[in-house]
Design an enzyme around this catalytic site. Structure first.
Site, mmCIF file in Angstrom:
data_model
loop_
_atom_site.group_PDB
_atom_site.id
_atom_site.type_symbol
_atom_site.label_atom_id
_atom_site.label_comp_id
_atom_site.label_asym_id
_atom_site.label_seq_id
_atom_site.Cartn_x
_atom_site.Cartn_y
_atom_site.Cartn_z
ATOM 1 C CD GLU A 283 -6.609 2.507 -15.267
ATOM 2 O OE1 GLU A 283 -7.643 1.841 -15.202
ATOM 3 O OE2 GLU A 283 -6.743 3.699 -15.683
ATOM 4 C CB CYS A 317 -7.925 -4.369 -9.159
ATOM 5 S SG CYS A 317 -7.319 -4.870 -10.791
HETATM 6 P P1 NAP Z 1 -1.266 1.516 -3.037
HETATM 7 O O1 NAP Z 1 -1.249 1.352 -1.426
HETATM 8 O O2 NAP Z 1 -2.115 2.173 -3.495
HETATM 9 O O3 NAP Z 1 0.165 1.524 -3.717
HETATM 10 C C1 NAP Z 1 0.226 1.443 -5.113
HETATM 11 C C2 NAP Z 1 1.645 2.115 -5.638
HETATM 12 O O4 NAP Z 1 1.735 3.496 -5.051
HETATM 13 C C3 NAP Z 1 2.876 1.501 -4.622
HETATM 14 O O5 NAP Z 1 4.079 1.461 -5.259
HETATM 15 C C4 NAP Z 1 2.937 2.483 -3.437
HETATM 16 O O6 NAP Z 1 4.195 2.755 -2.897
HETATM 17 C C5 NAP Z 1 2.509 3.781 -4.099
HETATM 18 N N1 NAP Z 1 2.253 4.895 -3.242
HETATM 19 C C6 NAP Z 1 1.587 5.098 -2.079
HETATM 20 N N2 NAP Z 1 1.695 6.163 -1.707
HETATM 21 C C7 NAP Z 1 1.926 6.995 -2.587
HETATM 22 C C8 NAP Z 1 1.959 8.364 -2.601
HETATM 23 N N3 NAP Z 1 1.585 9.312 -1.718
HETATM 24 N N4 NAP Z 1 2.372 8.976 -3.879
HETATM 25 C C9 NAP Z 1 2.596 8.155 -4.869
HETATM 26 N N5 NAP Z 1 3.019 6.801 -4.702
HETATM 27 C C10 NAP Z 1 2.424 6.322 -3.639
HETATM 28 O O7 NAP Z 1 -1.855 0.173 -3.561
HETATM 29 P P2 NAP Z 1 -1.367 -1.509 -3.527
HETATM 30 O O8 NAP Z 1 -1.710 -1.955 -2.118
HETATM 31 O O9 NAP Z 1 -0.152 -1.632 -3.965
HETATM 32 O O10 NAP Z 1 -2.245 -2.279 -4.500
HETATM 33 C C11 NAP Z 1 -3.524 -2.539 -4.303
HETATM 34 C C12 NAP Z 1 -4.428 -1.444 -4.669
HETATM 35 O O11 NAP Z 1 -4.269 -1.303 -6.167
HETATM 36 C C13 NAP Z 1 -5.852 -2.224 -4.621
HETATM 37 O O12 NAP Z 1 -6.937 -1.037 -4.358
HETATM 38 C C14 NAP Z 1 -6.172 -2.743 -6.215
HETATM 39 O O13 NAP Z 1 -7.496 -2.697 -6.433
HETATM 40 C C15 NAP Z 1 -5.459 -1.763 -7.063
HETATM 41 N N6 NAP Z 1 -5.292 -2.131 -8.187
HETATM 42 C C16 NAP Z 1 -5.969 -1.886 -9.139
HETATM 43 C C17 NAP Z 1 -5.633 -2.266 -10.649
HETATM 44 C C18 NAP Z 1 -6.319 -1.805 -11.878
HETATM 45 O O14 NAP Z 1 -5.707 -2.224 -12.920
HETATM 46 N N7 NAP Z 1 -7.331 -1.139 -11.586
HETATM 47 C C19 NAP Z 1 -4.739 -3.398 -10.780
HETATM 48 C C20 NAP Z 1 -4.020 -4.105 -9.548
HETATM 49 C C21 NAP Z 1 -4.377 -3.404 -8.307
HETATM 50 P P3 NAP Z 1 4.631 1.582 -1.582
HETATM 51 O O15 NAP Z 1 5.753 0.773 -2.050
HETATM 52 O O16 NAP Z 1 5.295 2.602 -0.528
HETATM 53 O O17 NAP Z 1 3.209 0.968 -1.113
#
Ligand code: NAP
Ligand code: MG
Length: 520
Positions: A283, A317
């Protein structure tokens, strides 16, 4: 069993405000919270840790988070394999009851959990209250639909018994973002657990304390620790290990597009010692638009725009970042919007009258400042002043050229672009010119246009004459299409099917010499 959404408190009442204030004020004396790694019944503190700073007062370290490593995951897998058989035998009724108890535990710790979330994220109390209610709703809703949707089906014909049943898939890695650390974390873990899976939770590093407090509510409700493990850490280390481990069956991911697409690639590789095809639920982000029609009620439009573009500093998001306004009301709306933005108070969420708080961390702060600087020529409105200390970014409104990246990239901050349209259809066409398809809004009093929007707009969640954030469990199942996601609808009737697989048994009951009596 009837589902009812959790009640939202009214913070205009003194009694509600003062309870929340005392909960918030009681926390800093315990900072930094030490967040352990939890594998089965064992908890450990690692010397490798991450320090998360408070977003409005960055000198204050809120958490010291132990960073899990790939060998911790190996241990999780060992413990899980031993415990899964027993967990699978637990009846659906009992697993649903456990989840109802989780919801009750959350409610009993409401002010504390909300306070932890506010200190970690800088979220306003009203936003946090709504998010908390969503976390509780996920538990109660999934508990209810699990019984209804996952019960076996029988088709008995003359000479043939057919039986169709749902079975958990195994170990589910739940990798969650920081922006909804209560609701999204809870929902992503509750769904797989109530359907009989093992969960390995990897929260975002910034919000590990909120996630840990919620995890404790699951354990205290009776969800065994051996089937719900907590591995805080870096995405690039433990996140990646979860994604590539041969015995993790499902990756339940919510986060950014780049990380999500890289997970889809990596999880598709079948390693030599792997005997499953991994399922990946992603997502991802949005580049959400709103169309304001010629006859729109501008009072409704202004309210909807302010809350959707700037609520929680645009770090949703679902946040609005592209505004398409009909030429007939363009100037009027623009003037009113700039004036309304001027009235937004910016400051710490400890003062409940502030509408805009800080962004999550220094990295986001610098990234957003850079975007603001690069687009300074197109700026038409900005909220001022901002406090000196803290990661504050002014809500800002731009009129960028049509070829600007401001129309394509997710900003994840309080940055809004607006553009004039000469017809409603042009608004739809521009709205659909995006790789993302998460949320969208239409402000219109024209029934034909509303119908046109419903049939032609690409968006997982389309909102008409209201804001475009704040989906409510059961009422607005949430999730996007195109590059916004793989199509899961959190808080909707089909969500639990993502974590089970169907099995069919067909028995020929007309066999010669077969006697049912021999079974007894
Ligand atoms: P993110 O940087 O993609 O991180 C999300 C999660 O993934 C974190 O726990 C992160 O760990 C982990 N992660 C990072 N790199 C990874 C890898 N290579 N392999 C596996 N896991 C990895 O996103 P964010 O900054 O936390 O959140 C913001 C984003 O989420 C925005 O783009 C937003 O639009 C999206 N979002 C989407 C929804 C939806 O329902 N569609 C809802 C909420 C948010 P770390 O702790 O190291 O960062
Ligand atoms: Mg992160």
């Amino acid at each position: 069993m009837e589902f009812k959404n959790e009640t939202i408190r009214d913070f205009s009442l003194e009694k509600e405000r003062s309870a929340m204030h005392s909960a918030l004020d009681s926390l800093p004396k315990s900072f930094p919270f030490e967040i352990p790694i939890s594998i089965g019944t064992k908890e450990k503190i690692s010397p490798n840790s991450f320090f998360h700073k408070n977003p409005w007062s960055p000198d204050l370290v809120v958490t010291k988070v132990s960073l899990a490593k790939p060998n911790d995951l190996e241990e999780v897998v060992k413990v899980s394999k031993k415990s899964w058989f027993e967990w699978k035998q637990v009846s659906q009724e009992e697993r649903s009851n456990l989840l109802i108890r989780v919801a009750d535990n959350l409610v009993s710790k409401k002010d504390f959990i909300i306070s932890v979330c506010i200190w970690e994220t800088g979220k306003q109390v009203t936003e946090a209250e709504v998010e908390f209610a969503e976390a509780v709703d996920f538990c109660r809703y999934y508990a209810m639909i699990a019984k209804e949707k996952l019960s076996p089906q029988k088709t008995i014909l003359l000479g043939e018994d057919n039986f169709y049943s749902y079975h958990p898939k195994g170990i589910v890695g739940c990798i969650s973002p920081w922006n909804f650390p209560m609701a999204i974390f809870t929902g992503m873990c509750a769904g797989p657990l109530v359907s009989g899976n093992i969960v390995v939770a990897k929260p975002a590093e910034e919000t590990s304390a909120t996630a840990y407090e919620i995890t404790k509510c699951f354990w205290e409700a009776g969800i065994p620790r051996e089937i719900f493990h907590f591995l805080p850490g870096l995405g690039s280390e433990i996140g990646e290990a979860i994604v590539t481990h041969p015995e993790v069956s499902v990756i339940n991911f919510t986060g950014s597009r780049d990380v999500g697409l890289s997970i889809l690639r990596k999880a598709s590789i079948v390693s030599p010692n792997q005997s499953i095809i991994k399922k990946v639920i992603c997502e991802l982000g949005g580049k959400n638009a709103m169309i304001v029609d010629a006859d729109a009620d501008l009072d409704v439009a202004i309210q909807a725009i302010l809350s959707s573009a700037f609520g929680f500093q645009g770090q949703k998001c679902s946040a609005l970042s592209r505004l398409y306004v009909h030429s007939e009301c363009y100037l009027k709306l623009k003037d009113r919007l700039i004036a309304a933005m001027d009235g937004l108070l910016i400051g710490s969420p400890l003062d409940f009258s502030n509408r805009i708080g800080p962004v999550i961390n220094e990295e986001s702060y610098l990234r957003l400042q850079k975007i603001q600087k690069e687009n300074a020529n197109f700026l038409v409105g900005k909220t001022c002043p901002v406090p000196d200390l803290g990661f504050y970014i002014s809500p800002s409104l731009y009129e960028p050229p049509n070829n600007s990246d401001m129309w394509n990239s997710e900003m994840f901050g309080p940055i809004l672009s607006m553009r004039k349209i000469s017809s409603f259809s042009e608004g739809i066409q521009l709205t659909n010119q995006s790789d993302y398809a998460l949320t969208c809004g239409v402000i219109s009093r024209n029934p034909k246009h509303v119908l046109e929007a419903k049939s032609n707009i690409d968006a997982g969640n389309l909102y008409i004459n209201r804001g475009i954030t704040g989906a409510v469990v059961n009422r607005q199942p949430f999730g996007g299409g195109k590059l916004s996601g793989t199509g899961a609808k959190a808080g909707g009737p089909d969500y639990l099917y993502l974590f089970v697989e169907g099995k069919t048994y067909t028995e020929n009951t007309m066999r010669q010499g077969f006697s049912r009596e021999t079974l007894t």
